[in-house]
Scaffold this motif. Structure first.
Motif, mmCIF file in Angstrom:
data_model
loop_
_atom_site.group_PDB
_atom_site.id
_atom_site.type_symbol
_atom_site.label_atom_id
_atom_site.label_comp_id
_atom_site.label_asym_id
_atom_site.label_seq_id
_atom_site.Cartn_x
_atom_site.Cartn_y
_atom_site.Cartn_z
ATOM 1 N N LYS A 158 16.556 77.966 17.619
ATOM 2 C CA LYS A 158 16.733 78.987 16.522
ATOM 3 C C LYS A 158 15.667 79.827 16.332
ATOM 4 O O LYS A 158 15.683 80.950 16.583
ATOM 5 N N ARG A 159 14.564 79.162 16.064
ATOM 6 C CA ARG A 159 13.116 79.713 15.924
ATOM 7 C C ARG A 159 12.075 78.866 16.668
ATOM 8 O O ARG A 159 11.311 78.232 16.432
ATOM 9 N N PRO A 160 12.276 79.532 17.802
ATOM 10 C CA PRO A 160 11.364 78.234 18.814
ATOM 11 C C PRO A 160 10.204 79.141 19.148
ATOM 12 O O PRO A 160 9.684 78.958 20.076
ATOM 13 N N TRP A 161 9.184 79.376 18.180
ATOM 14 C CA TRP A 161 7.824 79.436 18.155
ATOM 15 C C TRP A 161 7.427 77.904 19.152
ATOM 16 O O TRP A 161 6.233 78.045 19.800
ATOM 17 N N ASP A 199 11.900 66.264 17.419
ATOM 18 C CA ASP A 199 12.788 66.885 17.579
ATOM 19 C C ASP A 199 12.828 68.342 19.403
ATOM 20 O O ASP A 199 13.017 69.264 19.670
ATOM 21 N N LEU A 200 10.880 68.519 18.574
ATOM 22 C CA LEU A 200 9.706 69.314 19.556
ATOM 23 C C LEU A 200 10.097 68.649 20.834
ATOM 24 O O LEU A 200 10.943 69.496 21.869
ATOM 25 N N SER A 221 8.778 75.510 4.500
ATOM 26 C CA SER A 221 9.781 75.178 5.397
ATOM 27 C C SER A 221 10.179 74.031 5.229
ATOM 28 O O SER A 221 10.008 73.290 5.526
ATOM 29 N N SER A 222 11.947 74.550 5.794
ATOM 30 C CA SER A 222 13.168 73.401 5.244
ATOM 31 C C SER A 222 12.618 72.729 7.066
ATOM 32 O O SER A 222 13.798 71.825 7.154
ATOM 33 N N LEU A 223 12.799 73.283 7.635
ATOM 34 C CA LEU A 223 12.084 72.916 9.274
ATOM 35 C C LEU A 223 11.136 72.106 10.181
ATOM 36 O O LEU A 223 11.721 71.348 10.663
#
Length: 348
Positions: free
Chosen positions: A63-66, A124-125, A334-336
């Protein structure tokens, strides 16, 4: 041994100091058996790696693919450009330059996921980057090869095995997805599976390197320039990937992840493309380069891992925990974000 060329008598193609030796029937049988065994083992290892991935954090990267975007820029921006620069700088033959570029345009290999675990990277990344790079390779490989190889050869002569890329994608996504499900339903059992799989994965990486040397008994006498490029290329990938991730503001554990994903290429895919695209005579000039790259990408990864483990051991657990808490304060909004042990920003 042919004294005039330095090639074995069994070599089918000889040109100067380079030669290609035909695989024996024994190797054909060994290739089928070991390829099957290694495929099954790799699927099991990727299943165990999936047991370390949390659904929410994995979807958070999508969703936030930085982080994925940084990895994409490294994979299909830095690596092809580095291959092009090295080819021009060392003034190698056109065919050799094309193979170097094919290597640079390949997606990341699954070995990077195993190594990311051992260096406390962002799993995860790592999984999301490998999956995305393999999927995007279906379009980015032809594009990058068209851009960078047209000064040497017609890119239409290079055969991209889309079925192999698709197979790699399925072999990655299916076991990892099952592992993610297991981690979600039975987290305690997932930890046990992860420990077993991480050790198996480390052994598998070494096993694949040894098997590659057995199956491809070509004379390791090849142009010295290719040896140098095969040494510098993965080192540049690791270094530039780490640097770009750090410049873009990624935390240290993600920098390590991006570095591994950048330098660790899918050498098996490169070998397949080379064998499909060139004649037996042309293979004489390029046959062993994917193997050379594979050797040095593993060697530098081992040095990277050894350095990281020594750092952790030298600084001790308390120091690592203190650094970890400082980093948590910096990214508490940041919760991610997931912080692992190891190098952390010092806040200066």
């Amino acid at each position: 041994m042919n004294n005039s060329t330095g090639c074995p008598a069994s070599a089918t193609v000889c040109n100067g100091t380079s030669c290609v030796v035909t695989k024996k029937n024994f190797n054909d049988i060994l290739s089928v058996v070991l390829s099957t065994v290694l495929t099954v083992l790799l699927a099991m290892v990727m299943f165990s790696m999936g047991c370390n991935v949390e659904i929410k954090k994995f979807l958070g990267h999508i969703k936030r693919p930085w982080g994925i975007c940084v990895g994409f820029l490294c994979q299909f921006g830095i690596m092809p450009l580095t291959g092009f620069i090295l080819s021009v700088a060392f003034d190698i033959l056109p065919l050799q330059a094309v193979v170097v570029l094919i290597m640079g345009c390949c997606p990341g290999g699954t070995a990077s996921n195993i190594l990311a675990y051992w260096v406390d990277g962002d799993m995860d990344l790592s999984i999301s980057m490998t999956t995305c790079s393999t999927l995007l390779a279906l379009g980015m490989m032809p594009l990058c090869l068209f851009i960078y190889t047209k000064m040497w050869v017609n890119s239409g002569t290079i055969v991209i095995p889309f079925n192999n890329i698709g197979t790699s994608l399925v072999a990655l996504v299916v076991p990892v997805s099952i592992g993610i499900f297991v981690n979600h339903k039975w987290p305690h059992k997932a930890k046990i599976i992860l420990k077993i799989g991480s050790i198996t994965g480390a052994i598998l990486i070494v096993l694949i390197a040894v098997v590659g040397g057995i199956l491809y008994q070509s004379a390791w006498i090849i142009a010295p320039k290719l040896w140098i490029i095969g040494t510098l290329f993965p080192l540049a990938g690791y270094s530039l990937g780490f640097l770009l991730a750090r410049v873009s503001g990624q935390p240290w554990h993600r920098c390590r992840t991006v570095a591994l994903e950048t330098g660790m290429q899918n050498t098996q895919l490169c070998s397949t493309i080379v064998q499909l695209s060139f004649t037996q005579e042309e293979l004489n000039l390029v046959f062993t380069f994917p193997l050379i790259y594979s050797i040095f990408q593993l060697a530098f990864a081992a040095i990277f891992l050894g350095t990281y483990v020594a750092y952790k051991k030298y600084h001790g657990k308390n120091n690592v925990e203190f650094s970890e808490s400082k980093d948590n304060e910096m990214v508490s909004g940041s919760s991610l974000h997931k912080v692992n042990e190891g190098f952390q920003p010092d806040g200066r």
